[in-house]
Write an enzyme that holds these catalytic residues in place. Structure first.
Site, PDB file in Angstrom:
ATOM      1  N   HIS A 139       3.365   6.875  -6.829  1.00  0.00           N
ATOM      2  CA  HIS A 139       2.386   8.003  -7.377  1.00  0.00           C
ATOM      3  C   HIS A 139       3.571   9.218  -7.234  1.00  0.00           C
ATOM      4  O   HIS A 139       3.405  10.133  -8.079  1.00  0.00           O
ATOM      5  CB  HIS A 139       1.457   8.169  -6.358  1.00  0.00           C
ATOM      6  CG  HIS A 139       0.233   9.228  -6.904  1.00  0.00           C
ATOM      7  ND1 HIS A 139      -0.986   9.369  -5.965  1.00  0.00           N
ATOM      8  CD2 HIS A 139       0.064   9.621  -7.998  1.00  0.00           C
ATOM      9  CE1 HIS A 139      -1.600  10.210  -6.837  1.00  0.00           C
ATOM     10  NE2 HIS A 139      -0.951  10.470  -7.982  1.00  0.00           N
ATOM     11  N   HIS A 197       1.699   4.823  -2.825  1.00  0.00           N
ATOM     12  CA  HIS A 197       1.861   5.990  -2.612  1.00  0.00           C
ATOM     13  C   HIS A 197       3.163   6.650  -3.254  1.00  0.00           C
ATOM     14  O   HIS A 197       3.683   7.458  -3.831  1.00  0.00           O
ATOM     15  CB  HIS A 197       1.691   6.330  -1.198  1.00  0.00           C
ATOM     16  CG  HIS A 197       0.341   6.564  -0.575  1.00  0.00           C
ATOM     17  ND1 HIS A 197      -0.352   7.189  -1.145  1.00  0.00           N
ATOM     18  CD2 HIS A 197      -0.058   5.866   0.542  1.00  0.00           C
ATOM     19  CE1 HIS A 197      -1.644   6.886  -0.256  1.00  0.00           C
ATOM     20  NE2 HIS A 197      -1.399   6.008   0.893  1.00  0.00           N
ATOM     21  N   HIS A 237       0.717  -1.097  -0.146  1.00  0.00           N
ATOM     22  CA  HIS A 237       0.014  -0.023   0.066  1.00  0.00           C
ATOM     23  C   HIS A 237       0.990   1.314  -0.074  1.00  0.00           C
ATOM     24  O   HIS A 237       0.608   2.082  -0.863  1.00  0.00           O
ATOM     25  CB  HIS A 237      -0.871   0.158   1.221  1.00  0.00           C
ATOM     26  CG  HIS A 237      -1.781   1.320   1.472  1.00  0.00           C
ATOM     27  ND1 HIS A 237      -3.024   1.332   1.053  1.00  0.00           N
ATOM     28  CD2 HIS A 237      -1.231   2.385   1.974  1.00  0.00           C
ATOM     29  CE1 HIS A 237      -3.505   2.423   1.128  1.00  0.00           C
ATOM     30  NE2 HIS A 237      -2.479   3.076   1.673  1.00  0.00           N
ATOM     31  N   GLU A 238       1.797   1.352   1.019  1.00  0.00           N
ATOM     32  CA  GLU A 238       2.744   2.526   0.972  1.00  0.00           C
ATOM     33  C   GLU A 238       3.401   2.713  -0.076  1.00  0.00           C
ATOM     34  O   GLU A 238       3.576   3.931  -0.676  1.00  0.00           O
ATOM     35  CB  GLU A 238       3.427   2.535   2.098  1.00  0.00           C
ATOM     36  CG  GLU A 238       2.666   2.626   3.644  1.00  0.00           C
ATOM     37  CD  GLU A 238       1.494   3.761   3.742  1.00  0.00           C
ATOM     38  OE1 GLU A 238       1.911   4.879   3.145  1.00  0.00           O
ATOM     39  OE2 GLU A 238       0.520   3.501   4.418  1.00  0.00           O
TER      40      GLU A 238
HETATM   41 ZN   LIG Z   1      -2.342   5.297   2.174  1.00  0.00          ZN
END
Ligand SMILES: [Zn+2]
Length: 741
Positions: free
Chosen positions: A516, A513, A509-510
């Site tokens: 991104h 980011h 998940h991290e």
């Molecule tokens: Zn998050």
């Protein structure tokens, strides 16, 4: 995070990801610069990609850099505002984009360090400067001459000869200034400044209290016998924690900043489970020096006053207007649609747990007892074992941390996007337990630097998050330096770090980011990377979770840490099956917190609870929303709900809002061939590289060719209540819990 001036601060407080901050070193002489002799923030870092000079940065460098940085920034803004030439995009907007370099450098490093490794000096600086930073932002946002120029440009934005990104930048500046109070009269502006200063101080105090309470509430255990159920490694870690806290010979169970605590799934001693749970939920409302109830009451009251001054009925309406959700009604509708199904599923799960308790007690010849919140995780583990014939501890040997990172997370990014990674050891670190990687694009050119900071420590705030030390922008010619943080318990020296499945998912998940941030390809710093609405920012990170159990990826990283044997197929199948398990609980605890946040920030005037009413308000709000199932308390109670005091106020719903887009996207990728370079390149080109340079929902449409649909989310979370309830567990895909705390 939208306001360019508030970014570094808001991000640090909220733990939200990267942002456009004030960039590019202006070579103008700074008054008082002599006091910055040897200060590493004075110039851009000369390290690769402007990676911070952690070897030279000392705590005494921050205050002078903040002071000089604010002076320099104000001088720059004053020059822009009083420029005798008519306003142009270049002499106003672009100059603002380039201003505040020194301050931006210092503030970013400072708040990153406050989050990851704070100390008394840093806490004191944070307290000393929070109101001053708020005042600094107001001095810019409420400058009438500056706003006049922005307003003029905004009126003429279509005839300035700008491309779409430039027009959008003008619009964003205008909106940010208006939302920051630029149109208020002088008396209102004066009051707004007072409110913002007070909110900044209260926010700092709240976060410091949360950290103090989580440390102070650690549970001291006298005997080893009480720890039955924990592994040898966990028991040694508990002994070690006791030693470092002056309880030599005893054991200390440290807490995380969520309501649930991981050891509750293992400890056989019911009394100890109860003690841990009660210590966890009591945090922040114990009437001691770190009690947060008064702060919450005051913060909500001030936010309400500010919202009304700006023309909104309440804080939630003010916040949501600038998100993709747009209105409280839209958020309430969605949460309200999900809650009954979530609670129904949680009740079904509770019935299974109660049956397990009854059966076990009967077998022991003892009276049964009613399921309590501190029993949930423990009996869930037993039901899981009975139903799927395996438990979490069988998985851990296959999830060695470095292997999950390099052979899992990195490998997936390599397969999908063609990027590659190489660890480097020559750069200075802010903490020894961090790893640094160069990230290369498919053509071999350097794309970014990635910092990995996995371990929990008392000086680190709870949860997991991504942040950014340097953001990409064409204007500045900068490439990203981004970091991922988790709170994984550090094993004793010489022991491997073995992860839980949740920790594995959080790592993916991290890194979503991080991607991104790293793939950002925008012109203006304002739009860099994760500078998107916060109810959109969780979407790309959630999509990246899909690779954690993608068969070819899982097979590549899930290998026994001692033998190197791949995880047996049957265990692997069970991982996939059980990922569909316990979703009623997960969704209910999340929704309860999200709805509390909305209730609190949609409250107005007299409906806002006073300090001594916070606990009652919480109970009544949960009941009113039909999500008051005692066995499943909210993931965060208000006194330790850091999100809502920081940048996620009226915004905790964002995780599930983003998940609609996530579920649609995962479905699209699966239907179009799955893990292929073509799909990765498309996601990168249409969405990840665009940052906030286009309307967020348009980015989604550019990728998927359609509007978002809620059905895939309902299917994924198993939230479609069947017409006939046959008692079977609902079918659901692996879910994505809010991985960020
Ligand atoms: Zn998050």
């Amino acid at each position: 995070m939208k306001h360019p001036l508030s970014l570094a601060l808001a991000i640090a407080v909220a733990g939200m990801a990267a942002a456009p901050v004030l960039v590019q070193a202006q070579q103008t002489a700074v008054s008082g610069a002599e006091s910055l002799q040897g200060n590493p923030f004075l110039e851009k870092s000369t390290l690769p990609l402007e990676y911070p000079h952690f070897d030279r940065i000392r705590d005494e460098h921050f205050a002078p850099a903040f002071d000089a940085g604010m002076r320099q920034n104000l001088a720059e803004v004053e020059a822009i505002a009083t420029n005798p030439e008519a306003p142009t995009f270049e002499n106003t907007i672009l100059e603002l984009e380039k201003s505040g370099q020194l301050l931006g450098r210092a503030v970013r490093v400072f708040f990153n360090l406050v989050g990851t490794d704070t100390n008394d000096t840093r806490k004191q600086l944070q307290a000393d400067y929070s109101a001053r930073f708020a005042a600094h932002q107001d001095a810019i946002a409420l400058n009438p001459q500056l706003f006049e120029r922005i307003e003029t440009l905004h009126e003429n934005r279509d005839s300035l000869g700008l491309d779409a990104e430039g027009v959008r930048l003008v619009e964003r500046y205008y909106t940010d200034f208006v939302r920051s109070g630029a149109k208020l009269d002088d008396a209102q502006k004066a009051r707004l400044k007072e409110i913002n200063a007070e909110l900044a101080e209260l926010g700092t105090k709240f976060s410091q209290n949360v950290l103090a309470e989580v440390n102070d509430s650690a549970v001291v255990v006298d005997t080893r016998e009480e720890l039955d159920g924990l592994t040898e490694a966990q028991i040694s870690a508990a002994a070690e924690a006791a030693k470092s806290r002056g309880h030599e010979g005893k054991y200390v169970i440290t807490l995380l900043n969520t309501t649930g605590q991981p050891p509750l799934s293992q400890l056989t001693n019911r009394d100890l489970r109860e003690r841990i749970f009660k210590a966890s939920v009591a945090r922040g409302a114990r009437g001691n020096e770190w009690d947060n109830t008064g702060i919450i009451a005051q913060v909500v009251k001030l936010r309400d006053e500010r919202a009304k001054m700006l023309g909104y009925p309440n804080h939630a309406t003010y916040v949501l207007e600038d998100e993709t959700a747009k209105t409280p009604q839209a958020v309430n509708d969605m949460l309200g649609q999900l809650a009954p199904a979530a609670v129904a599923n949680a009740r079904r799960e509770a019935a299974d747990l109660q049956a397990m308790i009854d059966q076990e007690q009967a077998a022991k010849g003892e009276a049964s007892f009613e399921l309590e919140p501190w029993d949930w995780a423990f009996y869930t583990e037993k039901v899981r074992q009975a139903r799927y014939d395996f438990d979490e501890s069988q998985l851990k040997p296959y999830f060695e941390m470095k292997s999950v990172l390099e052979d899992g997370v990195f490998h997936a990014a390599n397969q999908f996007y063609g990027i590659s990674f190489k660890e480097r050891t020559d750069l200075p670190k802010y903490h020894p337990d961090t790893w640094i990687y160069d990230v290369f694009d498919a053509d071999g050119s350097q794309l970014a630097i990635f910092i990995f900071d996995p371990y929990a420590r008392d000086s680190k705030r709870g949860g997991a998050w991504m942040n950014s030390y340097v953001s990409q922008s064409e204007l500045e010619g900068t490439s990203p330096v981004v970091a991922n943080h988790q709170n994984i318990p550090k094993p004793q020296a010489g022991e491997p770090t073995l992860l839980t499945w949740d920790e594995v998912i959080t790592m993916f998940h991290e890194f979503g980011h991080a991607l991104h941030g790293m793939f950002s390809d925008v012109t203006y710093p304002y739009f860099s990377g994760t500078s998107v609405p916060r109810d959109f920012v969780e979407f790309p990170s959630q999509v990246n979770e899909m690779w954690a159990d993608w068969p070819s990826i899982l097979a590549n990283y899930a290998k026994h840490h001692e033998t190197g044997e791949p995880m047996p197929q049957e265990l692997l199948d069970k991982v996939l099956e059980t990922a569909r398990f316990n979703q009623g609980f997960a969704t209910t605890e999340y929704l309860a917190a999200a709805m509390l946040d909305q209730r609190l920030h949609q409250a107005e005037g007299d409906a806002i609870p006073a300090a001594d009413e916070i606990v009652r308000f919480e109970a009544e709000a949960l009941a009113a929303d039909g999500i008051d199932f005692a066995a499943v308390p909210p993931r965060y109670k208000l006194p330790y709900f850091s999100h809502i005091m920081g940048g996620y106020s009226a915004g905790y719903y964002a995780y599930i809002w983003s998940e609609v887009l996530d579920a649609n996207t995962v479905k699209w990728i699966e239907e179009h061939g799955g893990l292929t370079r073509a799909n990765g390149d498309r996601f990168r080109a249409t969405l990840l590289s665009q940052g906030g340079s286009k309307d967020a929902l348009q980015l989604f449409r550019d990728f998927s060719g359609a509007d978002p649909d809620i059905t895939p989310l309902l299917e994924k979370r198993g939230l479609v209540v069947p017409d006939t309830d046959d008692g079977a567990p609902p079918e659901a895909e692996p879910t994505t819990l809010p991985a960020d705390s």
